[in-house]
Design a protein around this motif. Structure first.
Motif, PDB file in Angstrom:
ATOM      1  N   LEU A 199     115.959 120.818  12.872  1.00 48.31           N
ATOM      2  CA  LEU A 199     116.810 122.008  12.840  1.00 48.31           C
ATOM      3  C   LEU A 199     117.791 121.979  14.019  1.00 48.31           C
ATOM      4  CD1 LEU A 199     114.119 124.711  11.980  1.00 48.31           C
ATOM      5  CD2 LEU A 199     115.933 123.884  10.475  1.00 48.31           C
ATOM      6  N   THR A 200     117.275 121.628  15.188  1.00 50.57           N
ATOM      7  CA  THR A 200     118.122 121.550  16.383  1.00 50.57           C
ATOM      8  C   THR A 200     119.126 120.412  16.265  1.00 50.57           C
ATOM      9  OG1 THR A 200     116.303 122.412  17.717  1.00 50.57           O
ATOM     10  CG2 THR A 200     118.098 121.332  18.901  1.00 50.57           C
ATOM     11  N   LEU A 201     118.674 119.251  15.799  1.00 50.06           N
ATOM     12  CA  LEU A 201     119.568 118.098  15.679  1.00 50.06           C
ATOM     13  C   LEU A 201     120.687 118.373  14.677  1.00 50.06           C
ATOM     14  CD1 LEU A 201     120.355 115.245  16.435  1.00 50.06           C
ATOM     15  CD2 LEU A 201     118.668 114.405  14.760  1.00 50.06           C
ATOM     16  N   ARG A 202     120.340 119.002  13.566  1.00 45.06           N
ATOM     17  CA  ARG A 202     121.368 119.350  12.567  1.00 45.06           C
ATOM     18  C   ARG A 202     122.403 120.288  13.195  1.00 45.06           C
ATOM     19  NH1 ARG A 202     121.820 118.687   7.260  1.00 45.06           N
ATOM     20  NH2 ARG A 202     119.677 117.934   7.047  1.00 45.06           N
ATOM     21  N   GLN A 203     121.946 121.249  13.986  1.00 45.59           N
ATOM     22  CA  GLN A 203     122.862 122.183  14.648  1.00 45.59           C
ATOM     23  C   GLN A 203     123.758 121.448  15.641  1.00 45.59           C
ATOM     24  OE1 GLN A 203     120.920 125.272  16.879  1.00 45.59           O
ATOM     25  NE2 GLN A 203     122.822 126.307  17.354  1.00 45.59           N
ATOM     26  N   ILE A 204     123.185 120.551  16.438  1.00 43.00           N
ATOM     27  CA  ILE A 204     123.981 119.799  17.414  1.00 43.00           C
ATOM     28  C   ILE A 204     125.056 118.990  16.701  1.00 43.00           C
ATOM     29  CG2 ILE A 204     123.921 117.881  19.067  1.00 43.00           C
ATOM     30  CD1 ILE A 204     121.012 118.854  19.761  1.00 43.00           C
ATOM     31  N   LEU A 205     124.646 118.237  15.684  1.00 41.43           N
ATOM     32  CA  LEU A 205     125.588 117.354  14.988  1.00 41.43           C
ATOM     33  C   LEU A 205     126.629 118.126  14.180  1.00 41.43           C
ATOM     34  CD1 LEU A 205     123.128 114.585  13.744  1.00 41.43           C
ATOM     35  CD2 LEU A 205     124.935 114.292  15.455  1.00 41.43           C
ATOM     36  N   ALA A 206     126.175 119.050  13.344  1.00 38.63           N
ATOM     37  CA  ALA A 206     127.086 119.726  12.416  1.00 38.63           C
ATOM     38  C   ALA A 206     127.906 120.826  13.085  1.00 38.63           C
ATOM     39  CB  ALA A 206     126.307 120.295  11.235  1.00 38.63           C
ATOM     40  N   VAL A 207     127.243 121.679  13.858  1.00 33.09           N
ATOM     41  CA  VAL A 207     127.937 122.817  14.462  1.00 33.09           C
ATOM     42  C   VAL A 207     128.593 122.427  15.780  1.00 33.09           C
ATOM     43  CG1 VAL A 207     127.679 125.178  15.340  1.00 33.09           C
ATOM     44  CG2 VAL A 207     126.337 124.434  13.361  1.00 33.09           C
ATOM     45  N   GLY A 208     127.833 121.755  16.644  1.00 37.57           N
ATOM     46  CA  GLY A 208     128.351 121.421  17.966  1.00 37.57           C
ATOM     47  C   GLY A 208     129.382 120.310  17.980  1.00 37.57           C
ATOM     48  N   ILE A 209     129.170 119.302  17.131  1.00 38.14           N
ATOM     49  CA  ILE A 209     130.028 118.108  17.163  1.00 38.14           C
ATOM     50  C   ILE A 209     130.954 118.029  15.948  1.00 38.14           C
ATOM     51  CG2 ILE A 209     129.969 115.579  17.213  1.00 38.14           C
ATOM     52  CD1 ILE A 209     127.359 115.748  18.764  1.00 38.14           C
ATOM     53  N   GLY A 210     130.610 118.716  14.876  1.00 37.85           N
ATOM     54  CA  GLY A 210     131.454 118.702  13.688  1.00 37.85           C
ATOM     55  C   GLY A 210     131.214 117.532  12.756  1.00 37.85           C
ATOM     56  N   ALA A 211     130.024 116.938  12.842  1.00 40.69           N
ATOM     57  CA  ALA A 211     129.691 115.790  11.991  1.00 40.69           C
ATOM     58  C   ALA A 211     129.247 116.251  10.607  1.00 40.69           C
ATOM     59  CB  ALA A 211     128.574 114.960  12.633  1.00 40.69           C
ATOM     60  N   LEU A 212     129.433 115.370   9.635  1.00 41.81           N
ATOM     61  CA  LEU A 212     128.925 115.606   8.290  1.00 41.81           C
ATOM     62  C   LEU A 212     127.492 115.093   8.237  1.00 41.81           C
ATOM     63  CD1 LEU A 212     129.181 116.361   5.309  1.00 41.81           C
ATOM     64  CD2 LEU A 212     130.191 114.109   4.911  1.00 41.81           C
ATOM     65  N   VAL A 213     126.540 116.000   8.042  1.00 43.28           N
ATOM     66  CA  VAL A 213     125.121 115.651   7.964  1.00 43.28           C
ATOM     67  C   VAL A 213     124.661 115.960   6.546  1.00 43.28           C
ATOM     68  CG1 VAL A 213     122.823 115.993   8.951  1.00 43.28           C
ATOM     69  CG2 VAL A 213     124.850 116.321  10.387  1.00 43.28           C
ATOM     70  N   ILE A 214     124.152 114.956   5.848  1.00 41.85           N
ATOM     71  CA  ILE A 214     123.725 115.187   4.476  1.00 41.85           C
ATOM     72  C   ILE A 214     122.523 116.135   4.450  1.00 41.85           C
ATOM     73  CG2 ILE A 214     124.640 112.967   3.659  1.00 41.85           C
ATOM     74  CD1 ILE A 214     121.713 111.925   3.580  1.00 41.85           C
ATOM     75  N   PRO A 215     122.344 116.883   3.361  1.00 46.67           N
ATOM     76  CA  PRO A 215     121.224 117.826   3.301  1.00 46.67           C
ATOM     77  C   PRO A 215     119.859 117.145   3.184  1.00 46.67           C
ATOM     78  CG  PRO A 215     122.504 117.897   1.266  1.00 46.67           C
ATOM     79  CD  PRO A 215     123.245 117.010   2.216  1.00 46.67           C
ATOM     80  N   GLU A 216     119.820 115.962   2.590  1.00 48.12           N
ATOM     81  CA  GLU A 216     118.552 115.256   2.435  1.00 48.12           C
ATOM     82  C   GLU A 216     118.030 114.826   3.798  1.00 48.12           C
ATOM     83  OE1 GLU A 216     121.388 114.508   0.898  1.00 48.12           O
ATOM     84  OE2 GLU A 216     121.015 114.613  -1.257  1.00 48.12           O
ATOM     85  N   GLN A 217     116.721 115.035   4.021  1.00 48.04           N
ATOM     86  CA  GLN A 217     116.103 114.622   5.269  1.00 48.04           C
ATOM     87  C   GLN A 217     114.616 114.392   5.026  1.00 48.04           C
ATOM     88  OE1 GLN A 217     117.001 118.059   7.776  1.00 48.04           O
ATOM     89  NE2 GLN A 217     114.949 118.857   7.500  1.00 48.04           N
ATOM     90  N   ILE A 218     113.968 113.750   5.986  1.00 49.36           N
ATOM     91  CA  ILE A 218     112.526 113.552   5.884  1.00 49.36           C
ATOM     92  C   ILE A 218     111.870 113.905   7.209  1.00 49.36           C
ATOM     93  CG2 ILE A 218     112.777 111.064   6.350  1.00 49.36           C
ATOM     94  CD1 ILE A 218     110.159 110.686   4.724  1.00 49.36           C
ATOM     95  N   ALA A 219     110.775 114.651   7.133  1.00 46.10           N
ATOM     96  CA  ALA A 219     109.967 114.991   8.295  1.00 46.10           C
ATOM     97  C   ALA A 219     108.546 114.516   8.001  1.00 46.10           C
ATOM     98  CB  ALA A 219     109.993 116.496   8.537  1.00 46.10           C
ATOM     99  N   VAL A 220     108.065 113.576   8.790  1.00 49.49           N
ATOM    100  CA  VAL A 220     106.755 112.963   8.555  1.00 49.49           C
ATOM    101  C   VAL A 220     105.719 113.582   9.486  1.00 49.49           C
ATOM    102  CG1 VAL A 220     105.440 110.807   8.553  1.00 49.49           C
ATOM    103  CG2 VAL A 220     107.857 110.794   7.871  1.00 49.49           C
ATOM    104  N   PRO A 221     104.783 114.376   8.941  1.00 48.88           N
ATOM    105  CA  PRO A 221     103.732 114.963   9.773  1.00 48.88           C
ATOM    106  C   PRO A 221     102.584 113.972  10.003  1.00 48.88           C
ATOM    107  CG  PRO A 221     103.466 115.701   7.519  1.00 48.88           C
ATOM    108  CD  PRO A 221     104.694 114.815   7.551  1.00 48.88           C
ATOM    109  N   ARG A 222     101.745 114.303  10.979  1.00 45.75           N
ATOM    110  CA  ARG A 222     100.551 113.496  11.281  1.00 45.75           C
ATOM    111  C   ARG A 222     100.897 112.005  11.357  1.00 45.75           C
ATOM    112  NH1 ARG A 222      99.207 117.336   7.519  1.00 45.75           N
ATOM    113  NH2 ARG A 222      97.879 118.992   8.306  1.00 45.75           N
ATOM    114  N   ALA A 223     101.933 111.721  12.122  1.00 42.68           N
ATOM    115  CA  ALA A 223     102.489 110.361  12.189  1.00 42.68           C
ATOM    116  C   ALA A 223     101.503 109.331  12.727  1.00 42.68           C
ATOM    117  CB  ALA A 223     103.758 110.364  13.035  1.00 42.68           C
ATOM    118  N   VAL A 224     100.491 109.771  13.438  1.00 42.08           N
ATOM    119  CA  VAL A 224      99.485 108.848  13.973  1.00 42.08           C
ATOM    120  C   VAL A 224      98.889 108.007  12.855  1.00 42.08           C
ATOM    121  CG1 VAL A 224      97.269 108.703  15.187  1.00 42.08           C
ATOM    122  CG2 VAL A 224      98.951 110.408  15.879  1.00 42.08           C
ATOM    123  N   ASP A 225      98.678 108.626  11.690  1.00 39.31           N
ATOM    124  CA  ASP A 225      98.058 107.938  10.556  1.00 39.31           C
ATOM    125  C   ASP A 225      99.004 107.773   9.367  1.00 39.31           C
ATOM    126  OD1 ASP A 225      95.473 107.789  11.810  1.00 39.31           O
ATOM    127  OD2 ASP A 225      95.277 109.945  11.418  1.00 39.31           O
TER     128      ASP A 225
END
Length: 192
Positions: free
Chosen positions: A132-158
């Protein structure tokens, strides 16, 4: 068409480096030229306006900006530190925006390519809050085009197999779809 993959971590066993390398592998399997870079090779001092006034942006910020400029699409894997992005990732982005050639604002390299964001975390949310923060930095703060598709991997240890793929087949398919969406968007954006 070329894609760049990197993680907001320099840690040897970084889950996000694994995720970025997985994205690179998926791109290559699909016939897309893809490169993984390690921010360890682009060390920069903590952003300081007085330092910038005296010395200008560091050489590594200039090098990283030039590297970004070689790719039409950029995939960033962001760890989550205290519900936000890493200081390393924020500092890198901040310094690159300060590299200004004559007549530039410093944001052109971000506004002229497409970004995809992803994250992996040992926690339950899978770095979702950092995204959420990275999308805000890139899209709002810097004006970059960030695609809506994303992946968040929980429990990355395993979460990862020995070969670097994700154990959860749904997550593996989602990662593939994010990389494919980035490639499609980058191709369209570069052609426009």
């Amino acid at each position: 068409m070329r894609l760049l993959f990197f993680a907001g971590s320099t840690r040897e066993g970084s889950y996000n480096k694994k995720l970025a390398r997985l994205g690179q592998h998926i791109a290559e399997v699909n016939g897309i030229e893809a490169v993984f870079v390690d921010l360890r090779n682009y060390p920069m001092p903590l952003y300081d306006g007085d330092f910038e006034t005296k010395e200008g942006p560091p050489v590594k910020a200039r090098e990283f900006k030039a590297l970004l400029g070689e790719y039409q699409g950029v995939f960033i894997a962001s760890p989550e530190y205290n519900s936000s992005v890493t200081p390393l990732l924020k500092n890198t982005l901040d310094w690159v925006t300060r590299v200004r050639d004559k007549g530039e604002t410093g944001l052109e390299v971000f506004k002229s390519r497409v970004f995809a964001i992803s994250g992996a975390s040992p926690g339950y949310y899978g770095a979702m809050r950092s995204l959420l923060t990275l999308r805000q930095i890139l899209a709002v703060g810097i004006g970059a085009l960030v695609i809506p598709e994303q992946i968040a991997v929980p429990r990355a240890v395993d979460a990862f197999e020995a070969d670097g793929s994700l154990k959860d087949k749904g997550q593996q398919a989602l990662c593939k779809s994010v990389v494919e969406a980035l490639a499609v968007a980058a191709r369209k954006f570069a052609g426009s």
